[in-house]
Design an enzyme around this catalytic site. Structure first.
Site, mmCIF file in Angstrom:
data_model
loop_
_atom_site.group_PDB
_atom_site.id
_atom_site.type_symbol
_atom_site.label_atom_id
_atom_site.label_comp_id
_atom_site.label_asym_id
_atom_site.label_seq_id
_atom_site.Cartn_x
_atom_site.Cartn_y
_atom_site.Cartn_z
ATOM 1 N N HIS A 423 32.860 18.601 -4.759
ATOM 2 C CA HIS A 423 33.760 19.617 -5.303
ATOM 3 C C HIS A 423 34.752 18.957 -6.259
ATOM 4 O O HIS A 423 35.153 17.795 -6.055
ATOM 5 C CB HIS A 423 34.524 20.311 -4.173
ATOM 6 C CG HIS A 423 33.671 21.249 -3.374
ATOM 7 N ND1 HIS A 423 32.918 22.233 -3.948
ATOM 8 C CD2 HIS A 423 33.468 21.360 -2.034
ATOM 9 C CE1 HIS A 423 32.280 22.913 -3.006
ATOM 10 N NE2 HIS A 423 32.591 22.387 -1.831
ATOM 11 N N CYS A 472 32.317 20.692 -10.576
ATOM 12 C CA CYS A 472 32.808 21.823 -11.357
ATOM 13 C C CYS A 472 34.047 21.416 -12.152
ATOM 14 O O CYS A 472 34.790 20.509 -11.767
ATOM 15 C CB CYS A 472 33.151 22.987 -10.439
ATOM 16 S SG CYS A 472 31.719 23.734 -9.659
#
Length: 832
Positions: A423, A472
C-alpha cells in the site's frame, strides 16, 4: 514395499506412511486361527441351521465323527446324547450344541472349514471365508497443469459390495467416496500424495499411493501457452523449458524443466551430450558457477509410455560472451580497469538492492502479489550480480531499520536499487510507503517517505539510484501535511519507475492461487536485457500499454535524471577490495547465513535429518525427514515445535506434508521431497537464538503404547535475524515527513517507541560509517533531518474535523468474460 505389502508408486513422507484409520473398524470376518467359541452368535446359528437341515450322512453326527478323528476334539457319548436331546426344546439345535462343545475343546475356524469341505457343505463355507477385497485398478501418479480436468481412479472387487474413501496424505477428503476422485479445475494447492481406502462389510484395503504434481500456469513457457487448448491429461509434454543464461563466476545457475503427463514424468539432465550423475529432478542447480560449468544443457524427460528432450540451453560464464582482440599491453591491463573509458562501459563498484513486500496489513486490506513479485525480482537481480536483501511484512520501525542497513551497504560508485510493493500514496509529489502496522487512517508520520531515502542515498555518492515503486499514488485526504524537503543534489543518476501514474491505482493479477503485480508481470520479462535502465523501462511501459487488462487502469510512469548509459547489467568493477567493501560484503553475507543441515540421533536408533532453506531474507523453511528407522520400530512420527514466541507461529500451519500447505508456493520445487515442512516468517523479530524442539513418537512391534523422545535444537540467529533489526542502530533516520518544531518527534504508534535510545549491537557495522551518533538522548539527531516545515501550523487544504470509521475501498474491479484475470486494488485510501 508399503506397510500393506504393495509397491509404492511414489513414497509419501515417512510420518504419514501408516494408512489412515478405517472408519469401518476392525474386520468382522473370523480369523483363521480363532476358536469356534469366538464366532458371533448369528454366524453359529446360520451354520447350525444348515447342519440341522442336511440330508442323512452329512449332518451334525457325521461332523462329530470327523472331529473325533482328531483326538483332542473327540466327544464322549454323554456329549453326543446332550446334543440329541436339544431337539426336544422349542428352539433347540443339536448342531448348535455340537459347535459350542467343539469350540470348548479348541476347534478352530480352519478345522471346521476342513470338516465342512469334506461333508460338501459348500453353501456355508463363504460364511467362514468371505471373498476378500481385491483392488484391480490403482490410482496412477501424474503431473498436470493448473486449470486442467484431472481424475484419479481406483477400482476394486469384493463381496457383497465395495465402498471407497479417498485421502490426501492422512486427511480424509470430503465427498471423496466414489471410485473416481475428480478435479474439475485442479489448483497448485491440490498437489500432494493421495491414497484410496476400499472396504466391504467385513474388511478394508488401501490402494497404492498416487502423487499428483501440479505445475503453475505462471511458470509455463510462452511457446507452450499457445497450445494449451488441446492439452492432454495423459500425454507427456514439456511445459517449462530451460533457458539460456549469461552468468559471472560465483553466481548461481538454476535451470528448470517441467513436464506434465501420466504416468509421472522422470528427469535426466545432460551437459554437452553427457548425462549428469544424480541430476534427476525438475531443476538443475549449481550454487557457485565457474568456467567449467559453461556449456550446453538439456533435459531428457520420460515415463513408461513416452519420452521427450527439452530445448537446449546455452550457459555462458564470464564478463562477456563476445571474443575480443587485444594487444599484450591491453591484456596486462585487464585486471586493473581503473576507469570506465578503458572499457567504454560504466562500471559499478558494487550492486545492492533492498526489496520490501508488505502484504499482511493489520488494519487494511491484505495483498497477495508482493510475495511473488519480491521473490521473482530477487532471483533476477541475483543473476545481475546484485546483493539482494528481500523482506516481507515489515512494521514502520522495521522498515526504518531495514533502510538503515541498506544505507550501510552503499558507498561511492555503488548501484543502489529500492523496490517496494504494498500500500502507498503520494501527496504533493512525495511518495509514501505504508508499513503493515499503519493505523487506520494513516498519515505521513506513520509511513516512510521515498524522497527522504533518496536524499540519504545521495550522501553515499552512489553511482546509480533506482527506485521501483509498485504501489498506488492516489492522494491521501487524511494527510494534509506538506513537508518542505531540502533540495536534492544534482547527481544525474536517479531513476524512478512508478507502477502507475500520479493519482492512479496499482493492481495485481490473481491467477491459480498466486498473484503478480501488473508492473512486475511485464518488468520481469525484460529486466535481464543489457540496455540503459530508462530504455528498458520505456519498453516495459510499451508492453503494458499493449495489454488490454491495463488499458485505462494502469500505466507505467518513468522519471529520470540519468545522463549516462547506465544499466542494471553493468559489470562490477574488479578492483581490489577496500575496507569499506569488505565490511559491506560481510554485512550482506551475515543477513543470508542459513543454519547448517544436521542429523539428530535418538536413543531408540531413529535418525532425523533437519534441513533449512531461505525463501526471503526474513523467511526460512525447516524441513524434517526420518532417514533411518530400526526394523523393530513399526511406526515413527517426527515434528518440530516450541518455537520462540517472537515468531508467532501457528501450529496448525507447521509440520505439513507439502511446502504449499505452509504457505510457501515459491521454493517447493527446490526443496527435497518426502519431508515435513515448517515456514518461519518475520525472522527480523527474533530477539534471541532460534531454539526449538524436535519431537519423536514411535511404536515398537508387538506393543500398543507409543514412546516419545525430544531433543532441543539451537541454530543461532538465521538470515536477517543476525542483524538485530529490532534494536535499530541507535538513531531513527528521518524517513518520515518532519513535524512541527513544537511537536513531539515520536508518533503515537507503538512502533516508534524507544526509537530515540541507543542500543549497542555487536552485529551492526554502523560505527564503520558513522563514528559520531549525535546526542543519544535526543529523539532525532539534527544531522539526520533533511526536510523542514512551514512555521507554526501545517498547511491544510481541509478544515479540521473529526474522522469517523475509515472506509475500505479495496473492491475488485469488475471484469468481463473476456478478461480471465481478476484485479485487486492495492489502494488503501478512500473517501467515506
Amino acid at each position: 514395499m508399503s506397510l500393506w505389502g504393495q509397491p509404492l508408486q511414489a513414497s509419501p513422507p515417512l510420518a504419514v506412511r501408516q494408512p489412515p484409520t478405517a472408519s469401518s473398524g476392525p474386520s468382522t470376518s473370523p480369523p483363521a486361527g480363532a476358536t469356534l467359541n469366538r464366532l458371533p452368535e448369528p454366524l453359529l446359528r446360520r451354520l447350525s441351521e444348515s447342519l440341522d437341515r442336511a440330508p442323512e450322512g452329512r449332518g451334525w453326527r457325521q461332523l462329530a465323527e470327523l472331529a473325533g478323528s482328531r483326538g483332542r476334539l473327540r466327544l464322549s457319548g454323554l456329549d453326543l446324547e446332550q446334543c440329541s436331546l436339544k431337539v426336544l426344546e422349542p428352539e433347540g439345535s443339536p448342531s448348535l450344541c455340537l459347535l459350542k462343545l467343539m469350540g470348548e475343546k479348541g476347534c478352530t475356524v480352519t478345522e471346521l472349514s476342513d470338516f465342512l469341505q469334506a461333508l460338501e457343505h459348500t453353501e456355508v463355507l463363504p460364511l467362514l471365508n468371505p471373498p476378500g477385497l481385491k483392488i484391480t485398478v490403482n490410482p496412477e501418479s501424474k503431473a498436470v497443469l493448473a486449470g486442467q480436468f484431472v481424475k484419479l481412479c481406483c477400482r476394486a472387487t469384493g463381496h457383497p459390495f465395495v465402498q471407497y474413501q479417498w485421502f490426501k496424505m492422512n486427511k480424509e477428503i470430503p465427498y471423496g467416496n466414489s471410485s473416481e476422485l475428480v478435479f474439475n479445475t485442479v489448483h497448485v494447492k491440490d498437489a500432494g500424495f493421495y491414497v484410496c481406502r476400499v472396504n466391504n462389510s467385513s474388511t478394508f484395503e488401501f490402494s497404492q499411493w498416487s502423487q499428483l504434481d501440479v505445475c503453475d500456469v505462471a511458470e509455463v513457457t510462452d511457446s507452450f501457452q499457445g497450445s494449451m487448448d488441446g492439452i492432454s491429461e495423459s500425454r507427456l509434454q514439456i511445459c517449462v523449458e530451460p533457458r539460456s543464461q549469461r552468468l559471472v563466476p560465483g553466481s548461481m545457475l538454476l535451470l528448470q524443466c517441467v513436464a506434465i503427463g501420466s504416468p509421472m514424468p522422470h528427469y535426466q539432465w545432460f551437459k554437452d551430450e553427457s548425462p549428469l550423475t544424480h541430476e534427476t529432478k525438475k531443476h538443475y542447480t549449481v550454487p557457485y558457477v565457474d568456467i567449467e560449468h559453461e556449456g550446453t544443457y538439456w533435459c531428457h524427460v520420460y515415463n513408461d509410455r513416452d519420452s521427450q528432450d527439452s530445448k537446449k540451453a546455452e550457459v555462458t560464464i564470464g564478463r562477456t560472451d563476445e571474443a575480443v582482440e587485444c594487444t599484450e599491453d591491453e591484456l596486462n591491463n585487464l585486471g586493473h580497469p581503473d576507469n570506465k573509458e578503458q572499457t567504454g562501459q560504466p562500471l559499478a563498484k558494487d550492486k545492492v538492492a533492498l526489496l520490501i513486500g508488505n502484504m499482511s496489513y493489520w488494519e487494511h486490506p491484505k495483498l497477495k502479489a508482493p510475495l511473488v513479485d519480491v521473490y521473482e525480482l530477487t532471483n533476477l537481480l541475483r543473476q545481475l550480480d546484485f546483493k539482494v536483501v528481500s523482506l516481507l511484512d515489515l512494521t514502520e520501525y522495521e522498515m526504518c531499520n531495514a533502510v538503515d542497513e541498506f544505507l550501510l551497504l552503499l558507498d561511492k560508485g555503488v548501484y543502489g536499487l529500492l523496490y517496494y510493493a504494498g500500500h502507498g500514496y503520494e501527496n504533493f509529489g512525495n511518495s509514501f510507503m505504508v508499513p503493515v502496522d499503519a493505523p487506520n487512517p494513516y498519515r505521513s508520520e506513520n509511513c516512510l517517505c521515498v524522497q527522504n531515502i533518496l536524499k540519504l542515498m545521495q550522501e553515499k555518492e552512489t553511482g546509480l539510484n533506482v527506485f521501483l515503486l509498485d504501489m498506488c499514488r492516489k492522494r491521501n485526504d487524511y494527510d494534509d501535511t506538506i513537508p518542505i524537503l531540502d533540495a536534492l543534489k544534482v547527481t544525474a543518476n536517479i531513476v524512478f519507475g512508478y507502477a502507475t501514474c500520479q493519482g492512479a491505482e496499482a493492481f495485481e493479477i490473481q491467477h491459480s492461487g498466486l498473484a503478480n503485480g501488473i508492473f512486475m508481470k511485464f518488468l520481469k520479462d525484460r529486466l535481464l536485457e543489457d540496455k540503459k535502465i530508462t530504455v528498458l523501462l520505456d519498453e516495459v511501459a510499451e508492453d503494458m500499454g499493449k495489454c488490454h487488462l491495463t488499458k485505462g487502469r494502469q500505466a507505467l510512469e518513468i522519471r529520470s535524471s540519468l545522463s549516462e548509459k547506465r544499466a542494471l547489467t553493468d559489470p562490477v568493477q574488479g578492483a581490489p577490495c577496500s575496507a569499506e567493501a569488505l565490511v559491506r560484503n560481510l554485512q550482506w553475507a551475515k543477513a543470508h547465513e542459513l543454519p547448517e543441515s544436521m542429523c539428530l540421533k535418538f536413543q531408540c536408533g531413529v535418525h532425523i535429518q533437519l534441513g533449512f532453506a531461505a525463501e526471503f531474507s526474513n523467511v526460512m523453511i525447516i524441513y524434517t525427514s526420518i532417514v533411518h528407522k530400526p526394523p523393530e520400530i513399526i511406526m515413527c512420527d517426527a515434528y518440530v515445535t516450541d518455537f520462540p514466541l517472537d515468531l508467532d507461529i501457528d501450529p496448525k500451519h507447521a509440520n505439513k506434508g507439502t511446502p504449499e500447505e505452509t504457505g510457501s508456493y515459491l521454493v517447493s520445487k527446490d526443496l527435497p521431497k518426502h519431508c515435513l515442512y515448517t515456514r518461519l516468517s518475520s525472522l527480523q523479530k527474533l530477539k534471541e537464538h532460534l531454539i526449538f524442539t524436535v519431537c519423536l513418537s514411535y511404536q515398537y512391534s508387538g506393543l500398543e503404547d507409543t514412546v516419545e523422545e525430544k531433543q532441543e535444537v539451537n541454530v543461532g540467529k538465521p538470515l536477517i535475524a543476525k542483524l538485530d533489526m529490532h534494536r535499530g542502530l541507535g538513531r531513527k533516520t528521518c524517513f518520515q515527513a518532519c513535524r512541527m518544531p513544537d511537536e513531539p518527534y515520536h508518533s503515537s504508534t507503538s512502533t516508534s517507541a524507544g526509537a530515540g535510545h541507543f542500543h549497542s549491537s555487536q552485529d551492526s557495522f554502523h560505527d564503520v560509517y558513522h563514528s559520531h551518533l549525535g546526542n543519544a538522548d535526543s529523539g532525532m539527531p539534527p544531522d539526520r533531518c533533511h526536510c523542514s516545515r512551514t512555521p507554526h501550523t501545517f498547511i491544510s487544504n481541509y478544515p479540521p474535523h473529526h474522522y469517523c470509521q475509515f472506509g475500505r475501498s479495496n473492491v475488485p474491479v469488475e471484469t468481463t468474460d473476456e478478461m480471465p484475470f481478476s484485479f485487486s486494488d492495492r489502494l488503501m485510501i478512500s473517501e467515506n
